[in-house]
Design an enzyme around this catalytic site. Sequence first.
Site, mmCIF file in Angstrom:
data_model
loop_
_atom_site.group_PDB
_atom_site.id
_atom_site.type_symbol
_atom_site.label_atom_id
_atom_site.label_comp_id
_atom_site.label_asym_id
_atom_site.label_seq_id
_atom_site.Cartn_x
_atom_site.Cartn_y
_atom_site.Cartn_z
ATOM 1 C CD GLU A 133 -34.563 19.609 -21.703
ATOM 2 O OE1 GLU A 133 -34.731 18.421 -22.035
ATOM 3 O OE2 GLU A 133 -33.836 19.948 -20.746
ATOM 4 C CE LYS A 175 -31.225 18.393 -23.658
ATOM 5 N NZ LYS A 175 -30.416 17.924 -22.500
#
Length: 301
Positions: free
Chosen positions: A176, A213
């Site tokens: 992420e 992500k």
Amino acid sequence: MKYAEMMAQLVGGAGFVAALDQSGGSTPAALQAFGIGADRYSGEDEMFALIHGLRVRIMKAPCIDGRRVLGVILFERTMDAQIDTVPVPEFLWRRGIVSFVKIDQGLEEDTGGVQLMKPMPDLESLLSRARSRAVFGTKMRSVINVASHQGIGDVVRQQFELANHVLDQRLVPIIEPEVNIASATRQECESILLAELSNALDGQAYGRRVVLKLSLPVSDGLYAPLVAHPSCARVLALSGGLSQDAACAALERNRGMIASFSRALLQDLRAHMQDQEFNDVLGRAVERIYRASTVKRLADR
């Protein structure tokens, strides 16, 4: 662990990934959003007991099952806890939902326009516990504030080094590298990030797949090459502070991306709600985010 079945659920399932991984630093704000002020608890143990109780209400809700929710990202304490005497990851898998655990320990100060992850001295113990609890994967977050080739390259290198260590432990990493949606150079950040992630995925050995992500991009469809990359199992979208309306509208315009929302999923829930109202409000949010993840439309012209 039924690794093949869990991978099939993540890669082939229709739905989204819920993020319930607020850690110590973000828990007070999460409780406040549920209508629980700091005057309602004293100390860390009481604070975590309150947030755990709310997470249990969410995970036990009828709408939380593998037909809409493919996975749930957990905080470490939640991973170690139980629901009705059943370990949380096992409880979720009985509903067809795979578990991920947040492994980063927060962010360093901004250097060169980015915030790298802090050292993780207890990482091996955490990964070992995750495997023993049949957790499917991990999640780690960095932040990008400025369009710096050097800084964004550093973020991606750190993320992939850790991701490959996680893969060595037979866990699936969620990478992420969040682009701050308030950045004055947001669109340029996203272009640099796309190039860095593409190069890193190209360098992965065959079969070593990661999950990405990412912040919803300014340019609709920007991350389509990552969605199609053989080293990428799935591309998740974080809401990054957007409302549920705004996050779902943007997600609908990005084919192949599915949600991994936290605030945008939970924004209308309040601790004082009776179970029926709580479940109804959550159910409407789940259905809406599910549709935004699976039913796409062309960008407005």
